[in-house]
Design a protein around this motif. Sequence first.
Motif, PDB file in Angstrom:
ATOM      1  N   UNK A   1       5.758   0.493   2.075  1.00 36.12           N
ATOM      2  CA  UNK A   1       6.163  -0.354   3.173  1.00 36.12           C
ATOM      3  C   UNK A   1       7.216  -1.337   2.691  1.00 36.12           C
TER       4      UNK A   1
ATOM      5  N   UNK B   1       8.537  -5.150   3.582  1.00 36.65           N
ATOM      6  CA  UNK B   1       8.164  -6.355   4.323  1.00 36.65           C
ATOM      7  C   UNK B   1       9.276  -7.380   4.226  1.00 36.65           C
TER       8      UNK B   1
ATOM      9  N   UNK C   1       6.116  -5.787   8.474  1.00 34.96           N
ATOM     10  CA  UNK C   1       5.778  -4.641   7.622  1.00 34.96           C
ATOM     11  C   UNK C   1       6.265  -3.362   8.290  1.00 34.96           C
TER      12      UNK C   1
ATOM     13  N   UNK D   1       6.841   0.757   7.898  1.00 42.57           N
ATOM     14  CA  UNK D   1       6.399   1.938   7.163  1.00 42.57           C
ATOM     15  C   UNK D   1       7.596   2.735   6.665  1.00 42.57           C
TER      16      UNK D   1
ATOM     17  N   UNK E   1      10.082  -7.517   0.181  1.00 42.45           N
ATOM     18  CA  UNK E   1       8.895  -7.227  -0.618  1.00 42.45           C
ATOM     19  C   UNK E   1       8.510  -5.786  -0.320  1.00 42.45           C
TER      20      UNK E   1
ATOM     21  N   UNK F   1       5.853  -2.912  -0.637  1.00 45.94           N
ATOM     22  CA  UNK F   1       4.415  -2.786  -0.864  1.00 45.94           C
ATOM     23  C   UNK F   1       4.004  -1.328  -0.901  1.00 45.94           C
TER      24      UNK F   1
ATOM     25  N   UNK G   1      -9.198   6.534   6.807  1.00 47.26           N
ATOM     26  CA  UNK G   1      -9.651   5.771   5.658  1.00 47.26           C
ATOM     27  C   UNK G   1      -8.819   4.511   5.517  1.00 47.26           C
ATOM     28  N   UNK G   2      -9.359   3.563   4.788  1.00 49.23           N
ATOM     29  CA  UNK G   2      -8.673   2.289   4.615  1.00 49.23           C
ATOM     30  C   UNK G   2      -7.560   2.417   3.577  1.00 49.23           C
ATOM     31  N   UNK G   3      -6.556   1.600   3.730  1.00 51.90           N
ATOM     32  CA  UNK G   3      -5.465   1.548   2.756  1.00 51.90           C
ATOM     33  C   UNK G   3      -5.566   0.234   1.996  1.00 51.90           C
ATOM     34  N   UNK G   4      -5.440   0.302   0.667  1.00 46.64           N
ATOM     35  CA  UNK G   4      -5.508  -0.875  -0.187  1.00 46.64           C
ATOM     36  C   UNK G   4      -4.132  -1.114  -0.796  1.00 46.64           C
ATOM     37  N   UNK G   5      -3.683  -2.346  -0.712  1.00 45.31           N
ATOM     38  CA  UNK G   5      -2.323  -2.676  -1.125  1.00 45.31           C
ATOM     39  C   UNK G   5      -2.238  -3.212  -2.543  1.00 45.31           C
ATOM     40  N   UNK G   6      -1.092  -2.977  -3.161  1.00 43.03           N
ATOM     41  CA  UNK G   6      -0.744  -3.636  -4.396  1.00 43.03           C
ATOM     42  C   UNK G   6      -0.139  -5.001  -4.094  1.00 43.03           C
ATOM     43  N   UNK G   7       0.271  -5.708  -5.145  1.00 45.98           N
ATOM     44  CA  UNK G   7       0.844  -7.041  -4.958  1.00 45.98           C
ATOM     45  C   UNK G   7       2.294  -6.994  -4.524  1.00 45.98           C
TER      46      UNK G   7
END
Lengths: 115, 112
Positions: free
Chosen positions: A35, A37, A43, A45, A88, A90, A102-108
């Motif tokens: 993504x 941002x 945000x 895609x 940024x 992501x 399912x859930x998506x988990x982000x990096x920093x």
Amino acid sequence: KAGVTQTPRYLIKTRGQQVTLSCSPISGHRSVSWYQQTPGQGLQFLFEYFSETQRNKGNFPGRFSGRQFSNSRSEMNVSTLELGDSALYLCASSLKGAPMNTEAFFGQGTRLTVV
Amino acid sequence: GQQLNQSPQSMFIQEGEDVSMNCTSSSIFNTWLWYKQEPGEGPVLLIALYKAGELTSNGRLTAQFGITRKDSFLNISASIPSDVGIYFCAGQLNTGGFKTIFGAGTRLFVKA
């Protein structure tokens, strides 16, 4: 359990250059999404990869590309950088592919500044 | 294309107050997700909703997946200063792969 790791955290590039960003998903996760941002656009895609194949793509120009390796790590490349590419970036990983939700988990994120 | 309308854009509240924010869309989603983002960090998943009508809580947070599958809300009860951040809703489409559309975010300010 390690989270999503993005490198580098910060990057400064000059207009016209190209850049490669890296994302290591959570161990066992096979889906990686990217993504962009920005304050003005929020945000957005970019694309999603699963098992080394791009399955979905957002509305970005061809200068934005990506790939995924057999270990699920992913890279994103932006060629011929423009000032407007400052953002940024992501990466998010998900455990399962279609058809499961399912859930998506982000990096920093990687903060890219184009000057 | 798919779009999410998230409101309000920002909220200024007193510590202890309850907060409500929502997202609506003209499109149907398979999954609704709520994230919180703090400065310099990536979004952190708060709640995931998978079925129309589903109501899920995570501590002081409660979220619901709208019956029409086109909307979702997030409530925060008894807000505290560390609730400050940007809250994003996200609708997820399963089109042979995952495509997640994000709302513009609700910026929450909590005054102690």
